[in-house]
Write a protein that holds these residues in place. Structure first.
Motif, PDB file in Angstrom:
ATOM      1  N   CYS A   1      -4.749   0.983   2.440  1.00  0.00           N
ATOM      2  CA  CYS A   1      -5.552   2.037   2.582  1.00  0.00           C
ATOM      3  C   CYS A   1      -7.055   1.836   1.809  1.00  0.00           C
ATOM      4  O   CYS A   1      -8.151   2.323   2.030  1.00  0.00           O
ATOM      5  CB  CYS A   1      -5.190   3.469   1.948  1.00  0.00           C
ATOM      6  SG  CYS A   1      -4.602   3.192   0.329  1.00  0.00           S
ATOM      7  N   GLY A   2      -6.795   0.951   0.733  1.00  0.00           N
ATOM      8  CA  GLY A   2      -8.040   0.502  -0.046  1.00  0.00           C
ATOM      9  C   GLY A   2      -8.334   1.676  -1.119  1.00  0.00           C
ATOM     10  O   GLY A   2      -9.093   1.573  -1.706  1.00  0.00           O
ATOM     11  N   LEU A   3      -7.358   2.422  -1.087  1.00  0.00           N
ATOM     12  CA  LEU A   3      -7.698   3.663  -2.059  1.00  0.00           C
ATOM     13  C   LEU A   3      -6.684   3.937  -3.110  1.00  0.00           C
ATOM     14  O   LEU A   3      -6.943   4.504  -4.198  1.00  0.00           O
ATOM     15  CB  LEU A   3      -7.648   5.195  -1.208  1.00  0.00           C
ATOM     16  CG  LEU A   3      -9.022   5.066  -0.276  1.00  0.00           C
ATOM     17  CD1 LEU A   3      -8.912   6.284   0.359  1.00  0.00           C
ATOM     18  CD2 LEU A   3     -10.321   5.069  -0.890  1.00  0.00           C
ATOM     19  N   CYS A   4      -5.357   3.279  -2.744  1.00  0.00           N
ATOM     20  CA  CYS A   4      -4.349   3.580  -3.682  1.00  0.00           C
ATOM     21  C   CYS A   4      -4.392   2.825  -4.771  1.00  0.00           C
ATOM     22  O   CYS A   4      -5.066   1.609  -4.900  1.00  0.00           O
ATOM     23  CB  CYS A   4      -3.084   3.288  -2.880  1.00  0.00           C
ATOM     24  SG  CYS A   4      -2.370   2.049  -2.272  1.00  0.00           S
TER      25      CYS A   4
ATOM     26  N   CYS B   1      -3.546  -0.804  -3.907  1.00  0.00           N
ATOM     27  CA  CYS B   1      -4.858  -1.455  -3.031  1.00  0.00           C
ATOM     28  C   CYS B   1      -5.862  -1.964  -4.060  1.00  0.00           C
ATOM     29  O   CYS B   1      -6.608  -2.963  -4.017  1.00  0.00           O
ATOM     30  CB  CYS B   1      -5.294  -0.403  -1.767  1.00  0.00           C
ATOM     31  SG  CYS B   1      -4.191  -0.536  -0.547  1.00  0.00           S
TER      32      CYS B   1
ATOM     33  N   CYS C   1       0.946  -1.314   0.114  1.00  0.00           N
ATOM     34  CA  CYS C   1       0.083   0.018  -0.027  1.00  0.00           C
ATOM     35  C   CYS C   1       0.819   1.200   0.060  1.00  0.00           C
ATOM     36  O   CYS C   1       1.780   1.297   0.814  1.00  0.00           O
ATOM     37  CB  CYS C   1      -0.931  -0.155   1.378  1.00  0.00           C
ATOM     38  SG  CYS C   1      -1.730   1.487   1.279  1.00  0.00           S
ATOM     39  N   THR C   2       0.609   2.295  -0.897  1.00  0.00           N
ATOM     40  CA  THR C   2       1.283   3.294  -1.051  1.00  0.00           C
ATOM     41  C   THR C   2       0.529   4.576  -0.136  1.00  0.00           C
ATOM     42  O   THR C   2       1.081   5.581  -0.017  1.00  0.00           O
ATOM     43  CB  THR C   2       1.512   3.899  -2.499  1.00  0.00           C
ATOM     44  OG1 THR C   2       0.047   4.161  -3.091  1.00  0.00           O
ATOM     45  CG2 THR C   2       2.452   2.767  -3.354  1.00  0.00           C
ATOM     46  N   ARG C   3      -0.659   4.462   0.288  1.00  0.00           N
ATOM     47  CA  ARG C   3      -1.322   5.298   0.771  1.00  0.00           C
ATOM     48  C   ARG C   3      -1.602   6.755   0.020  1.00  0.00           C
ATOM     49  O   ARG C   3      -1.985   7.692   0.765  1.00  0.00           O
ATOM     50  CB  ARG C   3      -0.707   5.690   2.314  1.00  0.00           C
ATOM     51  CG  ARG C   3      -0.675   4.481   3.063  1.00  0.00           C
ATOM     52  CD  ARG C   3      -0.437   4.791   4.473  1.00  0.00           C
ATOM     53  NE  ARG C   3      -0.501   3.590   5.289  1.00  0.00           N
ATOM     54  CZ  ARG C   3      -1.419   3.630   6.348  1.00  0.00           C
ATOM     55  NH1 ARG C   3      -1.669   4.785   6.971  1.00  0.00           N
ATOM     56  NH2 ARG C   3      -1.754   2.296   7.021  1.00  0.00           N
TER      57      ARG C   3
HETATM   58 ZN   LIG Z   1      -3.195   1.418  -0.218  1.00  0.00          ZN
END
Ligand SMILES: [Zn+2]
Length: 372
Positions: A107-110, A113, A52-54
């Motif tokens: 994060c589920g957003l990058c 993810c 994950c990169t956030r």
């Molecule tokens: Zn992420």
């Protein structure tokens, strides 16, 4: 997505998150514990968290390999997703630094993810018998072969395509034939940089001692009964039935599903039908591995039922149950050998019925015992 989706394994998840947080990740890990307690989904979450990169993915970023449904990730994965904004509005948001995700989690957003969620992440690979069938262009087999491990080894030597880490998840690693385990060992002994191999297994002892000694162990415990019942209810089970199955599950969703199948088959038996044991045994799974597991479960249930009857009985009836108990224990031992599971189950059921223990009562008594 995220570790919060793995229920009933708080201690283990805490440990995994701290590995992600510190970035000190062992090159080989073995997630072991009973079947159906979340080892494989946890391995996928671990892989997603590592990469994950956030940095929330936006349309402005290169979108060559954008997953099909980024909106899902945007809607369901993080706190910001609560606003029912359409995907374009979310995408138009300027890059705004780290997304709010708990430390050591995804994060589920990058971009990473989203790709992990869609199962298309180029640096996260699942190696299992289904994958092997596609790779080798053949029918799915019960074993993982050396050719499959050689392919994994080849990938492991390459650089990551998108992320910092390449993660290979070998699902049900006990399926690796000894030759394949030896081939894997070479990679475990000299791991390429930024590569993590996660083996998941419910049969740790089927792996070579050398594989075990080169892998960082991560233990998964049986699930608390309330968690099993909750998961079953979430999947549409009636609450009372969910409680009963949870009591029979020994903390394993796989065992709960097995017990559910057995209950259905028991419900179909006609009272007084002389060929009931025969019909019931005929319903065993065709796959010999599954058949053996089911027979072992049934024999465990029968033993519980017989023990209860033995405790309640007075001599001379007690002697009858003593003999039946001894005989069923012997059959239980035989189930670990290469025998006809079908015949073995039939004999066990016939002998139990002859002693006056009804097939239909097998699960009820077991549930009652487990609850008591
Ligand atoms: Zn992420």
């Amino acid at each position: 997505m995220a570790f919060s989706s793995i229920l009933g394994q708080d201690k283990t998840i805490k440990r995994l998150r701290s590995l992600v947080e510190t970035g000190r990740v062992p090159p080989a890990m073995i997630f072991h514990g009973p079947p159906g307690v979340g080892k494989f989904p946890a391995a996928l979450e671990f892989a997603a968290a590592l990469n994950c990169t956030r940095v929330p993915f936006t349309e402005a970023a290169p979108a060559a390999a954008a997953p099909e449904e980024p909106a899902d990730g945007l809607f369901f994965a993080g706190p910001e997703s609560k606003a029912p904004a359409p995907a374009p509005a979310a995408a138009a948001r300027p890059p705004e630094g780290p997304a709010p995700a708990p430390a050591g989690d995804s994060c589920g957003l990058c971009r990473s993810c989203l790709q992990a969620k869609s199962g298309a992440h180029p640096d996260i690979r699942v190696v299992d018998t289904l994958f092997q069938a596609a790779l080798l262009d053949e029918d799915e087999s019960a074993n993982l072969k050396v050719d499959t491990v050689r392919e994994l080894t080849r990938w492991a030597q390459q650089k990551p395509m998108l992320s910092d880490w390449k993660i290979f998840v070998i699902r049900d690693a006990e399926a690796l034939v000894p030759q394949a385990q030896n081939a894997l060992l070479k990679t475990l002994e000299a791991p390429p940089p930024n590569t993590v191999i996660v083996l998941t297994t419910s049969k740790k002892n089927s792996l070579l001692a050398t594989i075990l000694s080169h892998s960082f162990p991560v233990e998964f415990a049986p699930l608390p009964r309330a968690v099993v019942a909750g998961l079953l209810t979430d999947r549409g089970a009636d609450p009372a039935e969910a409680l009963k199955l949870a009591a029979l599950s020994r903390g394993s969703m796989e065992k709960a599903a097995e017990a559910g199948g057995l209950m259905l088959r028991l419900a179909k038996l006609r009272p007084g039908d002389p060929s009931r044991a025969f019909k019931f045994a005929a319903g065993l799974p065709k796959d010999s591995h599954l058949a053996r597991e089911e027979v072992k479960t049934l024999l465990e249930l029968a033993l519980g039922r017989i023990r209860a009857a033995w405790r309640a009985a007075e001599p001379p009836a007690k002697n009858k149950f003593t003999a039946l108990l001894r005989r069923t224990l012997e059959l239980r031992r035989m189930a670990d050998r290469n025998v006809s599971y079908y015949q073995l189950l039939e004999v066990a059921l016939l002998e139990s019925e002859r002693a006056g223990l009804k097939l239909e009562d097998l699960l009820d008594t077991a549930a009652a015992e487990a609850n008591g």
